[in-house]
Structures are given as structure tokens and as C-alpha cells.
Design a protein around this motif. Structure first.
Motif, PDB file in Angstrom:
ATOM      1  N   GLU A 200       0.857  -1.187   0.000  1.00  0.00           N
ATOM      2  CA  GLU A 200       0.000   0.000   0.000  1.00  0.00           C
ATOM      3  C   GLU A 200       0.893   1.237   0.000  1.00  0.00           C
ATOM      4  O   GLU A 200       2.007   1.216   0.522  1.00  0.00           O
ATOM      5  CB  GLU A 200      -0.904   0.023   1.235  1.00  0.00           C
ATOM      6  CG  GLU A 200      -1.903  -1.129   1.299  1.00  0.00           C
ATOM      7  CD  GLU A 200      -2.684  -1.122   2.603  1.00  0.00           C
ATOM      8  OE1 GLU A 200      -2.477  -0.178   3.418  1.00  0.00           O
ATOM      9  OE2 GLU A 200      -3.490  -2.043   2.819  1.00  0.00           O
ATOM     10  N   THR A 308      -3.088  -6.273 -15.274  1.00  0.00           N
ATOM     11  CA  THR A 308      -4.470  -6.272 -14.804  1.00  0.00           C
ATOM     12  C   THR A 308      -5.276  -7.094 -15.795  1.00  0.00           C
ATOM     13  O   THR A 308      -4.804  -7.361 -16.909  1.00  0.00           O
ATOM     14  CB  THR A 308      -5.037  -4.844 -14.752  1.00  0.00           C
ATOM     15  OG1 THR A 308      -5.015  -4.299 -16.089  1.00  0.00           O
ATOM     16  CG2 THR A 308      -4.223  -3.942 -13.823  1.00  0.00           C
ATOM     17  N   GLN A 352      -0.079  -4.637  -5.827  1.00  0.00           N
ATOM     18  CA  GLN A 352      -1.234  -4.148  -5.088  1.00  0.00           C
ATOM     19  C   GLN A 352      -2.345  -5.181  -5.151  1.00  0.00           C
ATOM     20  O   GLN A 352      -2.292  -6.133  -5.934  1.00  0.00           O
ATOM     21  CB  GLN A 352      -1.712  -2.812  -5.660  1.00  0.00           C
ATOM     22  CG  GLN A 352      -0.683  -1.703  -5.539  1.00  0.00           C
ATOM     23  CD  GLN A 352      -1.191  -0.393  -6.088  1.00  0.00           C
ATOM     24  OE1 GLN A 352      -2.010   0.280  -5.477  1.00  0.00           O
ATOM     25  NE2 GLN A 352      -0.711  -0.030  -7.272  1.00  0.00           N
ATOM     26  N   ASN A 353      -3.367  -4.980  -4.336  1.00  0.00           N
ATOM     27  CA  ASN A 353      -4.453  -5.953  -4.268  1.00  0.00           C
ATOM     28  C   ASN A 353      -5.779  -5.239  -4.040  1.00  0.00           C
ATOM     29  O   ASN A 353      -5.855  -4.341  -3.190  1.00  0.00           O
ATOM     30  CB  ASN A 353      -4.191  -6.947  -3.127  1.00  0.00           C
ATOM     31  CG  ASN A 353      -5.201  -8.070  -3.096  1.00  0.00           C
ATOM     32  OD1 ASN A 353      -6.316  -7.896  -2.638  1.00  0.00           O
ATOM     33  ND2 ASN A 353      -4.797  -9.227  -3.590  1.00  0.00           N
ATOM     34  N   THR A 354      -6.778  -5.634  -4.814  1.00  0.00           N
ATOM     35  CA  THR A 354      -8.113  -5.072  -4.633  1.00  0.00           C
ATOM     36  C   THR A 354      -9.155  -6.082  -5.091  1.00  0.00           C
ATOM     37  O   THR A 354      -8.924  -6.819  -6.072  1.00  0.00           O
ATOM     38  CB  THR A 354      -8.281  -3.754  -5.413  1.00  0.00           C
ATOM     39  OG1 THR A 354      -9.614  -3.255  -5.246  1.00  0.00           O
ATOM     40  CG2 THR A 354      -8.022  -3.952  -6.894  1.00  0.00           C
ATOM     41  N   SER A 356     -11.838  -5.709  -6.713  1.00  0.00           N
ATOM     42  CA  SER A 356     -12.370  -5.438  -8.059  1.00  0.00           C
ATOM     43  C   SER A 356     -11.577  -6.185  -9.130  1.00  0.00           C
ATOM     44  O   SER A 356     -12.121  -6.586 -10.166  1.00  0.00           O
ATOM     45  CB  SER A 356     -12.361  -3.937  -8.352  1.00  0.00           C
ATOM     46  OG  SER A 356     -11.043  -3.424  -8.343  1.00  0.00           O
ATOM     47  N   GLY A 383      -6.753 -11.079  -6.751  1.00  0.00           N
ATOM     48  CA  GLY A 383      -6.934  -9.625  -6.739  1.00  0.00           C
ATOM     49  C   GLY A 383      -5.656  -8.833  -6.883  1.00  0.00           C
ATOM     50  O   GLY A 383      -5.646  -7.613  -6.687  1.00  0.00           O
TER      51      GLY A 383
END
Length: 434
Positions: A200, A308, A352-354, A356, A383
Motif C-alpha cells: 500500500e 491487470t 497491489q491488491n483489490t 475489483s 486480486g
């Protein structure tokens, strides 16, 4: 803190007495590190960061590239093994003596041993949390994992000797063995997982925008920082003599920001190629450029994209869209960024991780998902993602140049490309992203 205008060193008293200005030349300071909390930045540090990311003001960069670069520099001041060793020894003695002394009235002579065991458990938990921390870089997380291993060995050696020859306690022997082995196990396990853990940002984009605004108010504009890509709908007028030619190479980016970055840094001139984004940037010359490109039967197309689901779909869109190269025999080289490149490299990647991304990954077409290995799908479905803007302009240019250079002999045994398409519909992948 040194003044970037005249080089005079100003301590806090000097800066405060002169209302945040240099005592020598009266030049304002953009930053006051003593009021910035955990993230401390000085004017000389920020000036060096701007110089380094732009390769001494020779390359353009995006605001988000600056955010990644600044974040990386700040993380370099994180956990260090040598500093931890001193911290551990000091508090090992202090906690055992102080807390043990307080507990002695309740627990008697066992209070010092109890205090020490509690301290060791707390240190193990602290180090383990460090190995998972999204606020530390990979080097710091690895250092914490190695410290966990060393601490485990120390607990085993000292604890077993003390339990057998000093306290003569079987229960204490069991406790130190469990604690020491747990520390070694956790350190070893985390050491193998650190590179795949998400991170982050230490600061937000809005904070950086505020700092940039103040910096430019004080020190003038930054000519190498790029604005958002402009949408120029009206077609540009191009000399017919120019349009009669074509290009041997085309770089297609999955977003206009990266396309703008490459064009601003004259990548197209220096490497004799066209640069477009899948979104149609630059709009003013897009249609004309595509007409020129379709005239070349030997055209090579290089796909450059974020890691992505949308970025990974870029090659499929190029091959299946009639706006691009449907029913065409052009060779497409996927430069990256791909999950397999990240998994194989694990060096300096800002993962990073999310949630969505998980949703988008599971919506990918079956054809795209079948082109990915089980390990890649697991990584993407979790993610995870990596953006191209996490790399400096210099590194992106170097990676793309390497991809172009490596495609000069696609059929040779020494080629760094992997064929992932069918004959007559060739798609190649670059094995390593720099």
C-alpha cells in the motif's frame, strides 16, 4: 536542512525564527519535516527525487510515477536488521528487569522468567506482523523474516540450555522449543511469500499533489512532469509525402498515459516506430497512422500493458478487433506486463491488491484464461495487480527497447521470445520484464 537555493544549512531554530525561510538567502522551504508525522521529507530529498526520476531532467514522467518513486525512497528507511538487534538486546534486559521486578511481588522468583518469555512472544509477533506489512518494502519484510529465523535459533539455544541446566524445568523446555520452532517456521515460510505480498502507498496521490503545488509555487514549474493526456478529436493535417510511408513497428499501450509518456520522451523517433493506445490516443493522428500501418505486411506489433485483467486482454483485443488486426497476419509481441513475468522476477515489483481485480479476472473470456497458467490465474484471481507506472520512465524505455531488440530474430534458437500463437497467427511473449 540545507537550502536548495544557496546550500546553507538551517536547523529547526533557524527555520522557525525566519518563518520557514533560509537564514542566508530568505528562500522559502517547501517542507518542514518536524510537522509531517511519520513521513518526513526535506527540500534536498525532494529535489533529488525529481532529478533521479527524470534522469537529471532529461525524461518526462507522470505524477503517478513520481508517487511510486517517492514511496520507494521512503520505504528504504524502514526495518533494518542491525538496528533491530540493538533494540532487541536493550529491551530484552529492560523488560526482564523492570516488568519482572513489578511482577515479583505477585509471582515471586519466577516473575523475571515469565517477563522474559512474554517479551520473546511479543517480539515474534512484532516480526511476523512486519513480514506481512503492506507499509514495508520487500527488503524490510525479508529482513524481518530472517530476524524471525535468527530469533528462533537464539530462543532454542539459550532457552534449552537454561531450562536444562539452570531451571531444570521440563515445562520450560517444552515452551522454548515450541516458541523457537514456531519462530523459525514462520520466518522460513514468510521468506518464501514476501515477494508475492501486496503493498500500500505510504502517502496518497492527493498529498503528493499538494506537495507538488507548493513546490512549484516556491521553486518554479516542473517542465518534465506530464499533464493528463489531451483528447484532440479533430484530425491533424499530415503531409501526404509522410503518409505515403509506413512503419515497421507499432507499440500499442493499454492506456493513453503510457502512450503519452513514450511519445513525450521521443521513443517513436529514436526507435522508428508508431505509438498508439488501445483507446485511440493520439486521436488527431490515429486513423491516419492505422492506414499507414496496414500497408506494411511485415509489421510487428508490441503490446505494453499493466498487469491487470484489462491489460492482459490487450493482445486478444488487437487480434480479434476489426479496428485493429482481425484477419491479419501481423506478428504480435506481448512485452508485458504479465503475471508470469512478475512471479518469475519478484524483484522490485510494487504488487497491489483489490477485490475489483478478482471480479474482473473471473470475467475474462475462456480463451484468455486458457492462455494463463494455473499459477498466473491464482495470482490474478486473488486480486493482485501491478501498474506500468510503478516503473521509472528509464526502466520502461529500457524494457521496451529490449523487447524490440529481442524480436529481431524470432525464429532463432537464441530468441528470448516464447511463441504462444498458431502458425500464421503468431503471438509471442517476452519471458522477462527487464
Amino acid at each position: 536542512m540545507k537550502c536548495i537555493n544557496c546550500g546553507t544549512d538551517n536547523n529547526l531554530k533557524d527555520r522557525t525564527a525566519n518563518q520557514g525561510r533560509c537564514k542566508q538567502c530568505n528562500h522559502p522551504f517547501a517542507f518542514e519535516p518536524t510537522t509531517m508525522g511519520n513521513v518526513k521529507i526535506t527540500d534536498p530529498m525532494f529535489a533529488k527525487i525529481l532529478a533521479d526520476i527524470s534522469a537529471n531532467n532529461t525524461l518526462f514522467f507522470t505524477p503517478k510515477q513520481l508517487l511510486y518513486f517517492l514511496d520507494s525512497r521512503l520505504r528504504n528507511k524502514s526495518f533494518k536488521s542491525l538496528g533491530f538487534a540493538g533494540f532487541y538486546i536493550f529491551f530484552n534486559v529492560w523488560v526482564t528487569g523492570f516488568v519482572g521486578g513489578i511482577l515479583s511481588g505477585i509471582m515471586g522468583s519466577n516473575s523475571f522468567l515469565t517477563a522474559n518469555l512474554i517479551y520473546q512472544i511479543c517480539v515474534v509477533i512484532y516480526l511476523f506482523n512486519n513480514t506481512n506489512s503492506a507499509k514495508l518494502n520487500n527488503a524490510s519484510r525479508k529482513a524481518s523474516a530472517k530476524s524471525l529465523q535468527r530469533l528462533g535459533f537464539l530462543i532454542l539455544v539459550v532457552g534449552i540450555l537454561a531450562s536444562l541446566f539452570v531451571f531444570n524445568s521440563y515445562i520450560l523446555f517444552i515452551i522454548v522449543v515450541i516458541l523457537g520452532m514456531s519462530s523459525i517456521f514462520l520466518g522460513t515460510r514468510q521468506l518464501g511469500r514476501v515477494d508475492s505480498l501486496a503493498q500500500e502507498f505510504l502517502i496518497s496521490q492527493s498529498y503528493l499533489e499538494g506537495w507538488l503545488e507548493r513546490w512549484q509555487q516556491i521553486n518554479g514549474s516542473l517542465p518534465k512532469i506530464l499533464p493528463s493526456p489531451r483528447q484532440e478529436i479533430a484530425p491533424a493535417t499530415i503531409n501526404p509525402e509522410v503518409t505515403a510511408y509506413s512503419f515497421d513497428r507499432l507499440v500499442v499501450c493499454d492506456n493513453s498515459t503510457i502512450a503519452q509518456l513514450l511519445i513525450a520522451n521521443n521513443f517513436h523517433f529514436e526507435n522508428n516506430c508508431a505509438i498508439l493506445s488501445i483507446t485511440g490516443y493520439p486521436q488527431s493522428i490515429f486513423n491516419t497512422t492505422m492506414q499507414m500501418l496496414r500497408r506494411n505486411p511485415d509489421l510487428k506489433v508490441y503490446a505494453l500493458h499493466d498487469c491487470t485483467p484489462r491489460g492482459i486482454s490487450l493482445v486478444h483485443r488487437l487480434r480479434s478487433s476489426d479496428s485493429w488486426f482481425l484477419d491479419s497476419n501481423v506478428t504480435i509481441i506481448d512485452v508485458g506486463l504479465l503475471p508470469r513475468q512478475i512471479i518469475a522476477t519478484k524483484r522490485g515489483m510494487f504488487i497491489q491488491n483489490t477485490p475489483s481485480i478478482t471480479t474482473e479476472a473471473k470475467k475474462l473470456s475462456q480463451e484468455i484464461r486458457q492462455s494463463l497458467s494455473a499459477e498466473e490465474l491464482a495470482w490474478l484471481d486473488a486480486g493482485n495487480f501491478v501498474e506500468l507506472e510503478s516503473f521509472t520512465p528509464q526502466r520502461l524505455i529500457k524494457v521496451l527497447q529490449s523487447g524490440i531488440s529481442g524480436s529481431s530474430n524470432l525464429e532463432g534458437d537464441d530468441s528470448s521470445m516464447i511463441l504462444i500463437g498458431d502458425s500464421g497467427n503468431d503471438i509471442y511473449m517476452v519471458e522477462s520484464f527487464g
